[in-house]
Every structure is written in structure tokens, then in C-alpha cells.
Write a protein that holds these residues in place. Structure first.
Motif, PDB file in Angstrom:
ATOM      1  N   GLU A  34      43.742 112.918  59.610  1.00  0.00           N
ATOM      2  CA  GLU A  34      43.116 113.751  60.631  1.00  0.00           C
ATOM      3  C   GLU A  34      43.997 113.855  61.874  1.00  0.00           C
ATOM      4  O   GLU A  34      44.677 112.901  62.247  1.00  0.00           O
ATOM      5  N   PRO A  35      43.980 115.027  62.547  1.00  0.00           N
ATOM      6  CA  PRO A  35      44.762 115.173  63.776  1.00  0.00           C
ATOM      7  C   PRO A  35      44.139 114.388  64.932  1.00  0.00           C
ATOM      8  O   PRO A  35      42.984 113.977  64.862  1.00  0.00           O
ATOM      9  N   ARG A  36      44.907 114.184  65.968  1.00  0.00           N
ATOM     10  CA  ARG A  36      44.450 113.446  67.148  1.00  0.00           C
ATOM     11  C   ARG A  36      43.349 114.240  67.847  1.00  0.00           C
ATOM     12  O   ARG A  36      43.524 115.411  68.168  1.00  0.00           O
ATOM     13  N   PRO A  37      42.187 113.608  68.138  1.00  0.00           N
ATOM     14  CA  PRO A  37      41.098 114.318  68.807  1.00  0.00           C
ATOM     15  C   PRO A  37      41.395 114.548  70.284  1.00  0.00           C
ATOM     16  O   PRO A  37      42.321 113.943  70.857  1.00  0.00           O
ATOM     17  N   SER A  38      40.592 115.389  70.919  1.00  0.00           N
ATOM     18  CA  SER A  38      40.770 115.697  72.343  1.00  0.00           C
ATOM     19  C   SER A  38      40.482 114.458  73.189  1.00  0.00           C
ATOM     20  O   SER A  38      39.870 113.486  72.724  1.00  0.00           O
ATOM     21  N   ALA A  39      40.908 114.499  74.454  1.00  0.00           N
ATOM     22  CA  ALA A  39      40.698 113.375  75.365  1.00  0.00           C
ATOM     23  C   ALA A  39      39.206 113.106  75.556  1.00  0.00           C
ATOM     24  O   ALA A  39      38.782 111.943  75.649  1.00  0.00           O
ATOM     25  N   ARG A  40      38.412 114.134  75.580  1.00  0.00           N
ATOM     26  CA  ARG A  40      36.955 113.990  75.741  1.00  0.00           C
ATOM     27  C   ARG A  40      36.346 113.234  74.560  1.00  0.00           C
ATOM     28  O   ARG A  40      35.530 112.333  74.731  1.00  0.00           O
ATOM     29  N   VAL A  41      36.765 113.582  73.368  1.00  0.00           N
ATOM     30  CA  VAL A  41      36.246 112.918  72.172  1.00  0.00           C
ATOM     31  C   VAL A  41      36.764 111.486  72.098  1.00  0.00           C
ATOM     32  O   VAL A  41      36.020 110.569  71.725  1.00  0.00           O
ATOM     33  N   ARG A  42      38.015 111.255  72.487  1.00  0.00           N
ATOM     34  CA  ARG A  42      38.555 109.890  72.496  1.00  0.00           C
ATOM     35  C   ARG A  42      37.798 109.012  73.491  1.00  0.00           C
ATOM     36  O   ARG A  42      37.469 107.863  73.197  1.00  0.00           O
ATOM     37  N   ALA A  43      37.484 109.568  74.677  1.00  0.00           N
ATOM     38  CA  ALA A  43      36.705 108.815  75.672  1.00  0.00           C
ATOM     39  C   ALA A  43      35.320 108.495  75.133  1.00  0.00           C
ATOM     40  O   ALA A  43      34.816 107.375  75.294  1.00  0.00           O
ATOM     41  N   ALA A  44      34.698 109.462  74.459  1.00  0.00           N
ATOM     42  CA  ALA A  44      33.391 109.226  73.855  1.00  0.00           C
ATOM     43  C   ALA A  44      33.479 108.158  72.773  1.00  0.00           C
ATOM     44  O   ALA A  44      32.554 107.353  72.603  1.00  0.00           O
ATOM     45  N   GLY A  45      34.597 108.106  72.056  1.00  0.00           N
ATOM     46  CA  GLY A  45      34.796 107.072  71.045  1.00  0.00           C
ATOM     47  C   GLY A  45      34.829 105.682  71.657  1.00  0.00           C
ATOM     48  O   GLY A  45      34.237 104.749  71.122  1.00  0.00           O
ATOM     49  N   HIS A  46      35.501 105.538  72.800  1.00  0.00           N
ATOM     50  CA  HIS A  46      35.560 104.240  73.480  1.00  0.00           C
ATOM     51  C   HIS A  46      34.188 103.839  74.016  1.00  0.00           C
ATOM     52  O   HIS A  46      33.775 102.689  73.860  1.00  0.00           O
ATOM     53  N   VAL A  47      33.484 104.780  74.642  1.00  0.00           N
ATOM     54  CA  VAL A  47      32.141 104.494  75.165  1.00  0.00           C
ATOM     55  C   VAL A  47      31.187 104.177  74.011  1.00  0.00           C
ATOM     56  O   VAL A  47      30.387 103.241  74.087  1.00  0.00           O
ATOM     57  N   GLY A  48      31.279 104.952  72.931  1.00  0.00           N
ATOM     58  CA  GLY A  48      30.428 104.708  71.772  1.00  0.00           C
ATOM     59  C   GLY A  48      30.675 103.337  71.169  1.00  0.00           C
ATOM     60  O   GLY A  48      29.722 102.632  70.808  1.00  0.00           O
ATOM     61  N   LEU A  49      31.943 102.931  71.065  1.00  0.00           N
ATOM     62  CA  LEU A  49      32.262 101.615  70.508  1.00  0.00           C
ATOM     63  C   LEU A  49      31.733 100.504  71.404  1.00  0.00           C
ATOM     64  O   LEU A  49      31.106  99.555  70.919  1.00  0.00           O
ATOM     65  N   ALA A 102      35.209  94.638  64.102  1.00  0.00           N
ATOM     66  CA  ALA A 102      34.512  95.932  64.113  1.00  0.00           C
ATOM     67  C   ALA A 102      34.574  96.472  62.697  1.00  0.00           C
ATOM     68  O   ALA A 102      35.566  97.059  62.284  1.00  0.00           O
ATOM     69  N   ALA A 103      33.525  96.239  61.942  1.00  0.00           N
ATOM     70  CA  ALA A 103      33.469  96.690  60.551  1.00  0.00           C
ATOM     71  C   ALA A 103      32.686  97.993  60.470  1.00  0.00           C
ATOM     72  O   ALA A 103      32.472  98.666  61.474  1.00  0.00           O
ATOM     73  N   CYS A 104      32.222  98.329  59.283  1.00  0.00           N
ATOM     74  CA  CYS A 104      31.582  99.623  59.065  1.00  0.00           C
ATOM     75  C   CYS A 104      30.322  99.813  59.905  1.00  0.00           C
ATOM     76  O   CYS A 104      30.057 100.917  60.386  1.00  0.00           O
ATOM     77  N   LEU A 105      29.547  98.762  60.121  1.00  0.00           N
ATOM     78  CA  LEU A 105      28.323  98.891  60.917  1.00  0.00           C
ATOM     79  C   LEU A 105      28.650  99.268  62.357  1.00  0.00           C
ATOM     80  O   LEU A 105      28.074 100.215  62.912  1.00  0.00           O
ATOM     81  N   GLU A 106      29.590  98.552  62.949  1.00  0.00           N
ATOM     82  CA  GLU A 106      29.982  98.843  64.327  1.00  0.00           C
ATOM     83  C   GLU A 106      30.641 100.218  64.444  1.00  0.00           C
ATOM     84  O   GLU A 106      30.321 100.992  65.355  1.00  0.00           O
ATOM     85  N   GLU A 107      31.551 100.518  63.517  1.00  0.00           N
ATOM     86  CA  GLU A 107      32.249 101.803  63.572  1.00  0.00           C
ATOM     87  C   GLU A 107      31.308 102.982  63.362  1.00  0.00           C
ATOM     88  O   GLU A 107      31.414 103.995  64.051  1.00  0.00           O
ATOM     89  N   SER A 108      30.396 102.872  62.416  1.00  0.00           N
ATOM     90  CA  SER A 108      29.499 103.996  62.143  1.00  0.00           C
ATOM     91  C   SER A 108      28.526 104.223  63.294  1.00  0.00           C
ATOM     92  O   SER A 108      28.263 105.372  63.676  1.00  0.00           O
ATOM     93  N   LEU A 109      27.993 103.150  63.879  1.00  0.00           N
ATOM     94  CA  LEU A 109      27.105 103.319  65.034  1.00  0.00           C
ATOM     95  C   LEU A 109      27.886 103.893  66.208  1.00  0.00           C
ATOM     96  O   LEU A 109      27.393 104.779  66.918  1.00  0.00           O
ATOM     97  N   ALA A 110      29.105 103.420  66.404  1.00  0.00           N
ATOM     98  CA  ALA A 110      29.940 103.957  67.490  1.00  0.00           C
ATOM     99  C   ALA A 110      30.211 105.447  67.285  1.00  0.00           C
ATOM    100  O   ALA A 110      30.142 106.239  68.235  1.00  0.00           O
TER     101      ALA A 110
END
Length: 167
Positions: A34-49, A102-110
Motif C-alpha cells: 500500500e502507498p503511504r497515507p496522507s498526514a491526516r490519516v497517519r496522525a489519526a493512526g497514532h491517535v487511534g493506536l 501491539a497484536a491484531c486486537l490492538e491494531e484492529s481497534l486502532a
């Protein structure tokens, strides 16, 4: 047909199907190309995690599921497969910075929470399989499972719990 089959047929209890019922196939989408996501989506990934890690380590599972259902109330629309893939890539990138487990449970919820933060809807699924035994968590869109690694899992898993938009 054996004797039992003939007896069931004679009693009108046996009906043969011409074709087996069509089984819905699920596409498994991988994160390796997959290509690198936008900065907004990357920030949401960090907050979600970060949110997923706090929820899963501090609350009982029933309250984590309740929190996920509350996140489904955020405004948004159904995510396209590409948008769901981008969220998975963003979370996987955030996991690279996390020093702990951070396994599948943490990653999927994030990924589920990150999608909600970006205004997208995905389904968070907890599932299991019997042979070989295993449990797994993932996010899904209409007909696809997202964020898997090619050598990671043996499918199919059966959904035991699905959390999706209640709007």
C-alpha cells in the motif's frame, strides 16, 4: 443414493438441491504494497493506536466494545477499500514507534478508531476458527478484510462479534 435416502425421499422429507448454495467469498487485502497515507490519516493512526492501547489495558472488554460503539456515532461515511487500507497502513506505521506489544486486537481497534476519526466507517470484527484453533481481530468493509500480512493468518475465521456504525 442409499436406503436411508430412498426412505426419506419416499416420505417426502428429502429434497435434493441442484446446486449447492452460493457461498459469499471474502477478499483478504494485504498491507505490504500500500502507498503511504496522507498526514491526516497517519496522525489519526497514532491517535487511534494510543487510544486503543489505553482502552485495552485499562478497561474490561465489554467497556472497550461500548467505547467502540460510541466511536461509531461520529459522523462519517462508509470507507472504500482503499481508505480502509490507508488506515491500516497508518496504524502499522504507528505500531513501529510503539515499544510494547501491539497484536491484531490492538491494531484492529486502532484502525477502527482511526477510521472513525477520519470520518470513515469500517467494521471491527473479533473472530475465531476451529481448525487450527485460533482467535483474531480485524477490520472489514463490505466484502473485504483489511490489514493482513500475506503469511500472517490462515483464513477463514468466523466472526464472533462485529462492531459497526449504528447510525
Amino acid at each position: 443414493m442409499n436406503a436411508l435416502g430412498y426412505r426419506l425421499d419416499a416420505e417426502g422429507l428429502f429434497t435434493a438441491a441442484l446446486h449447492p448454495p452460493a457461498r459469499k467469498t471474502t477478499q483478504v487485502r494485504y498491507v505490504d504494497s500500500e502507498p503511504r497515507p496522507s498526514a491526516r490519516v497517519r496522525a489519526a493512526g497514532h491517535v487511534g493506536l494510543a487510544t486503543a492501547l489505553v482502552l485495552l489495558r485499562c478497561l474490561p472488554v465489554r467497556l472497550v466494545v461500548h467505547a467502540a460503539r460510541l466511536a461509531a456515532r461520529l459522523p462519517g461515511r462508509t470507507a472504500s477499500p482503499e481508505e480502509a487500507d490507508a488506515v491500516c497502513v497508518a496504524v502499522r506505521g504507528a505500531v513501529g514507534w510503539w515499544p510494547g506489544r501491539a497484536a491484531c486486537l490492538e491494531e484492529s481497534l486502532a484502525a477502527y478508531l482511526a477510521a472513525a476519526l477520519t470520518g470513515r466507517r469500517v467494521t471491527w470484527v473479533l473472530g475465531a476458527r476451529f481448525v487450527p484453533q485460533g482467535a483474531h481481530a480485524w477490520i472489514a468493509t463490505a466484502d473485504a478484510v483489511h490489514g493482513q500480512e500475506p503469511a500472517d493468518r490462515v483464513w477463514p475465521y468466523r466472526a464472533a462479534l462485529s462492531v459497526e456504525s449504528s447510525n
